[in-house]
Write a protein that holds these residues in place. Structure first.
Motif, mmCIF file in Angstrom:
data_model
loop_
_atom_site.group_PDB
_atom_site.id
_atom_site.type_symbol
_atom_site.label_atom_id
_atom_site.label_comp_id
_atom_site.label_asym_id
_atom_site.label_seq_id
_atom_site.Cartn_x
_atom_site.Cartn_y
_atom_site.Cartn_z
ATOM 1 N N ALA A 1 0.857 -1.193 0.000
ATOM 2 C CA ALA A 1 0.000 0.000 0.000
ATOM 3 C C ALA A 1 0.890 1.240 0.000
ATOM 4 C CB ALA A 1 -0.899 0.005 1.238
ATOM 5 N N SER A 2 0.629 2.152 -0.946
ATOM 6 C CA SER A 2 1.398 3.394 -1.050
ATOM 7 C C SER A 2 0.646 4.527 -0.372
ATOM 8 C CB SER A 2 1.655 3.742 -2.524
ATOM 9 O OG SER A 2 2.449 2.740 -3.143
ATOM 10 N N TYR A 3 1.376 5.344 0.372
ATOM 11 C CA TYR A 3 0.793 6.494 1.059
ATOM 12 C C TYR A 3 1.608 7.742 0.723
ATOM 13 C CZ TYR A 3 -1.710 3.028 3.851
ATOM 14 O OH TYR A 3 -2.516 1.990 4.253
ATOM 15 N N PHE A 4 0.950 8.911 0.815
ATOM 16 C CA PHE A 4 1.606 10.167 0.476
ATOM 17 C C PHE A 4 1.346 11.180 1.585
ATOM 18 C CE2 PHE A 4 0.898 7.866 -3.391
ATOM 19 C CZ PHE A 4 2.051 8.081 -4.135
ATOM 20 N N ARG A 5 2.413 11.884 1.963
ATOM 21 C CA ARG A 5 2.321 12.901 3.007
ATOM 22 C C ARG A 5 2.560 14.272 2.370
ATOM 23 N NH1 ARG A 5 3.300 12.534 8.484
ATOM 24 N NH2 ARG A 5 4.209 10.459 8.182
ATOM 25 N N PRO B 1 -3.487 7.281 -2.991
ATOM 26 C CA PRO B 1 -3.681 8.044 -4.237
ATOM 27 C C PRO B 1 -5.140 8.432 -4.502
ATOM 28 C CG PRO B 1 -2.060 6.321 -4.601
ATOM 29 C CD PRO B 1 -2.601 6.109 -3.211
ATOM 30 N N PRO B 2 -6.121 7.526 -4.308
ATOM 31 C CA PRO B 2 -7.512 7.962 -4.521
ATOM 32 C C PRO B 2 -7.924 9.091 -3.572
ATOM 33 C CG PRO B 2 -7.370 5.562 -4.530
ATOM 34 C CD PRO B 2 -6.054 6.067 -4.054
ATOM 35 N N GLU B 3 -7.407 9.032 -2.331
ATOM 36 C CA GLU B 3 -7.747 10.094 -1.376
ATOM 37 C C GLU B 3 -7.120 11.416 -1.792
ATOM 38 O OE1 GLU B 3 -8.263 7.495 2.752
ATOM 39 O OE2 GLU B 3 -6.279 8.254 2.170
ATOM 40 N N VAL B 4 -5.913 11.376 -2.338
ATOM 41 C CA VAL B 4 -5.276 12.606 -2.823
ATOM 42 C C VAL B 4 -6.101 13.203 -3.957
ATOM 43 C CG1 VAL B 4 -3.236 13.535 -3.997
ATOM 44 C CG2 VAL B 4 -2.961 11.898 -2.113
ATOM 45 N N ARG B 5 -6.521 12.364 -4.884
ATOM 46 C CA ARG B 5 -7.341 12.837 -5.998
ATOM 47 C C ARG B 5 -8.631 13.491 -5.492
ATOM 48 N NH1 ARG B 5 -8.438 12.108 -11.431
ATOM 49 N NH2 ARG B 5 -6.497 10.941 -11.700
ATOM 50 N N GLU B 6 -9.252 12.849 -4.527
ATOM 51 C CA GLU B 6 -10.521 13.378 -3.997
ATOM 52 C C GLU B 6 -10.331 14.728 -3.316
ATOM 53 O OE1 GLU B 6 -13.930 12.108 -0.703
ATOM 54 O OE2 GLU B 6 -12.529 10.595 -1.484
ATOM 55 N N LEU C 1 0.970 14.453 -6.481
ATOM 56 C CA LEU C 1 1.491 13.198 -5.939
ATOM 57 C C LEU C 1 3.019 13.171 -5.987
ATOM 58 C CD1 LEU C 1 -1.024 10.639 -7.488
ATOM 59 C CD2 LEU C 1 -0.697 11.094 -5.038
ATOM 60 N N HIS C 2 3.575 13.657 -7.084
ATOM 61 C CA HIS C 2 5.028 13.668 -7.248
ATOM 62 C C HIS C 2 5.702 14.584 -6.222
ATOM 63 C CE1 HIS C 2 8.838 13.267 -9.364
ATOM 64 N NE2 HIS C 2 8.953 14.597 -9.323
ATOM 65 N N ALA C 3 5.011 15.644 -5.835
ATOM 66 C CA ALA C 3 5.596 16.608 -4.893
ATOM 67 C C ALA C 3 5.452 16.172 -3.432
ATOM 68 C CB ALA C 3 4.953 17.979 -5.086
ATOM 69 N N MET C 4 4.649 15.140 -3.167
ATOM 70 C CA MET C 4 4.416 14.688 -1.802
ATOM 71 C C MET C 4 5.494 13.685 -1.376
ATOM 72 S SD MET C 4 0.264 14.252 -1.939
ATOM 73 C CE MET C 4 0.014 14.082 -0.174
ATOM 74 N N ALA C 5 5.651 13.525 -0.086
ATOM 75 C CA ALA C 5 6.612 12.569 0.462
ATOM 76 C C ALA C 5 6.002 11.174 0.449
ATOM 77 C CB ALA C 5 7.004 12.963 1.884
ATOM 78 N N ASN C 6 6.788 10.175 0.004
ATOM 79 C CA ASN C 6 6.293 8.800 -0.116
ATOM 80 C C ASN C 6 6.392 8.044 1.204
ATOM 81 O OD1 ASN C 6 5.925 9.328 -2.786
ATOM 82 N ND2 ASN C 6 7.721 8.208 -3.491
ATOM 83 N N SER C 7 5.413 7.166 1.410
ATOM 84 C CA SER C 7 5.446 6.192 2.498
ATOM 85 C C SER C 7 4.799 4.909 1.982
ATOM 86 C CB SER C 7 4.696 6.704 3.731
ATOM 87 O OG SER C 7 5.303 7.871 4.244
ATOM 88 N N TYR C 8 4.984 3.845 2.709
ATOM 89 C CA TYR C 8 4.412 2.568 2.255
ATOM 90 C C TYR C 8 4.120 1.681 3.457
ATOM 91 C CZ TYR C 8 8.777 0.212 3.362
ATOM 92 O OH TYR C 8 9.842 -0.295 4.038
#
Length: 644
Positions: free
Chosen positions: A435-439, A458-463, A520-527
């Motif tokens: 699961a990928s997460y973004f901060r 990602p769907p939550e970021v889009r929303e 998404l590209h500008a956010m920090a990745n987590s998993y």
């Protein structure tokens, strides 16, 4: 004591030290420059440079130390040289004391045959690793001893159980090479300076424990083989040493019998140590015939199990030719009747009359139980087994010990030895999901001000981005796919550094999908790696991109390929259980060791599995059985110098 490392050695200083080491230890002293052709000179220069960097890498740092030394604990000062090879953790590679350079075991494990290698029984090695010196009665494998083992020479010491693995470093107090016997001798032979397990071995910048000694070192094994010492060291056991003077002095036959049972005499093999007590060694001794019969019956049992459990398969599931390691690990060890650690200690191939697996296979060939053939001049493989031989047909199974009673990875598996490879491995059949997460960064925070958390899928970021666009009325009237830029989006997402940024800023609008991708590209990745459908919210989230399982193919000792696997723990794969499966599937030896420099301080060490041969496909298949998708695997083939 703690070491304060200086910066990397100055080029001039490092050059002087390297040249001094090369001179002191006689590297490349066989051919004079006058005797060389221009091509040979160029090749020698290249080899010399490689040798210098191998002995003392460019990243080497130094530190001064003060310690006590010798029987009188006299204070002495010296210098240690700390460096690393190929991304491994930095370790002490050399130390200088009283103006003399000594290699550490890490250097000896990497570079073979630049010091004489002496041998002693494992029980003596344990005393050496307590700081004792090696006494003359403790010498094994000779005479004759190495010619270079003269008085004052730096030497390495290995056990006769693992003859190719140096575990101690010291210097000769006597001319060992001149000894014509050790039986009845007294006095020091080697002054012990450093050993696997001491503070120099333990030192590491990360605070992790020292690297365990390998099971075998190809370079040293080739040296021993070329000198005809492999069979000699493998053939040595305590009884032979008592007869030939290998380590236990014997006064008469009565004392010899007593020494064989109690270990008496080893107090003379090392300095200042007591001999093992009778209670420690009071185990029921097996006769030579019992040991031989156990190995022969174990082989027949292994063949019997394949016949009974794979009756419809060609050759009953055996794929010829069978390598020596496959025969030992799959057809012999699981069927040895070793019910106690003491029995397991006695049931070793070197304690049989054959002394090694090669001669054991040849003996069965002479009996016509099988057909064998020499391969590559150093291994005997089985080409065929006569499944109708009377020895196979008349074999009667016997009781075997349970796996948990054994002290070994493959012994005592009994009826399940060839039925199930992955018994007890909970990772087999598991279902994994990454699961990928973004901060959001501080610049992006205004887009997520209404959210009650900091990690988003990602769907939550889009929303949330869509909600912000609609709340700020940024949808372009004549084209719903385009979003008008406001100061927040312009500053947070498009910094103007690239041509696309400049174009978007000039137009003042951007396609919605492109905007969301840039957010998404500008956010920090987590998993988070979710196992067996667990609730993602209950799984620990880690920063960064998801890790890869690394499969590396390397060439060792000229043309021998090995396959290494690391990064398994993140995907809930037990390295030891995977190694156990690969050992059977690949019919080759495996090992599991901590991956140097891979774990941070206070973290559990990351372990690396190594299997003999180019086994990428077998490893990938084994990982897929454990739910590890190919997308999470990275293969590096260093044998061809390219990444796949």
């Amino acid at each position: 004591m703690p070491l304060q490392l200086d910066s990397c050695l100055r080029h001039e200083h490092a050059y002087v030290i390297r040249e001094q080491i090369i001179k002191d230890y006689g590297f490349g002293a066989n051919v004079t420059e006058e005797e060389q052709t221009p091509e040979q000179k160029a090749e020698a220069t290249s080899a010399h440079t490689t040798l210098r960097n191998s002995l003392l890498p460019d990243n080497t740092q130094s530190a001064r130390f003060t310690t006590t030394h010798g029987p009188d604990l006299k204070q002495a000062s010296g210098t240690v040289y700390v460096g690393s090879h190929d991304g491994e953790e930095a370790r002490i590679l050399w130390f200088q004391l009283d103006g003399r350079m000594y290699p550490s075991v890490y250097t000896l494990w990497r570079t073979a045959d630049f010091v004489p290698l002496l041998h002693t029984p494992e029980i003596v090695v344990k005393k050496l690793q307590g700081g004792a010196d090696l006494m003359t009665p403790g010498l094994a494998g000779g005479p004759p001893f190495p010619e270079r083992a003269k008085k004052g020479a730096v030497v390495a010491v290995a056990s006769i159980e693992r003859p190719s693995v140096p575990v101690a470093v010291g210097w000769c107090e006597i001319d060992v090479s001149a000894l014509d016997k050790v039986q009845g001798s007294k006095g020091h032979a080697v002054r012990n300076m450093h050993w696997a397990g001491d503070e120099a071995w333990s030192y590491g910048a990360s605070g992790k424990a020292g690297k365990p000694a390998p099971e075998e070192i190809d370079g040293w094994a080739q040296v021993l083989s070329s000198r005809g010492l492999v069979d000699q060291t493998e053939a040595l056991d305590l009884d032979e040493q008592e007869e030939e003077g290998g380590g236990v002095p014997i006064e008469d036959d009565a004392q010899a019998s007593s020494s064989a049972k109690t270990g008496k005499g080893y107090n003379e093999a090392v300095d200042g140590e007591d001999a093992p007590t009778t209670a420690e060694t009071d185990a029921q001794e097996m006769t030579q015939k019992e040991i031989d019969d156990a190995f022969r019956n174990a082989f027949l049992y292994g063949v019997h199990r394949h016949k009974s459990s794979n009756s419809s398969a060609p050759n009953f599931g055996l794929v010829f030719p069978l390598s020596q390691s496959f025969v030992m690990s799959n057809l012999i060890q699981p069927f040895l009747p070793a019910f106690t650690p003491e029995q397991a200690q006695q049931l070793q191939i070197k304690k049989t009359t054959w002394k090694n697996i090669k001669k054991f296979i040849k003996s069965l060939d002479k009996e016509k139980v099988l057909k064998s053939k020499e391969k590559d001049g150093h291994e005997t493989v089985i080409l065929d087994i006569d499944f109708e031989d009377r020895a196979v047909l008349d074999f009667k199974p016997y009781r075997l010990p349970k796996k948990e009673t054994m002290s070994g990875a493959s012994q005592g598996r009994g009826e399940k030895a060839t039925d199930q490879i992955d018994t007890g491995d909970e990772s087999v059949g598991q279902k994994l999901h990454v699961a990928s997460y973004f901060r959001p960064t501080s610049k992006l925070q205004p887009l997520f001000s209404n959210a009650s958390k900091q990690l988003f899928t990602p769907p939550e970021v889009r929303e949330l981005v869509t909600s912000y666009i609609e709340s700020e009325n940024l949808v372009q009237e004549n084209n719903k796919r385009l979003v008008k830029l406001d100061p927040t989006l312009a500053n947070a997402v498009f910094d103007g550094s690239g041509s696309l940024d400049k174009e978007v800023l000039a137009k003042g609008s951007v396609p919605r999908d492109a905007l969301i991708d840039r957010v998404l590209h500008a956010m920090a990745n987590s998993y988070a790696i979710v196992r067996n459908g667990a609730d993602p919210s209950s799984t620990k989230v880690k920063s960064g991109a998801p890790p890869k399982v690394h499969i590396t193919l390397e060439t060792r000792s000229g043309n021998k390929t090995v396959t290494k696997v690391s990064g398994l723990e993140a995907y809930f794969v037990n390295p030891k259980l995977l190694a156990d499966e690969l050992r059977k599937v690949c019919a080759g030896s495996t090992s599991v060791e901590p991956l140097a420099g891979a774990a941070k301080k206070n973290e559990k060490p990351i372990e690396e599995v190594m299997v003999q041969g180019p086994q990428k496909d077998a490893v990938v298949k084994a990982l897929e059985r454990r739910g590890v998708d190919k997308r999470w695997v990275e293969v590096m083939d260093k044998t061809k110098g390219k990444k796949r």
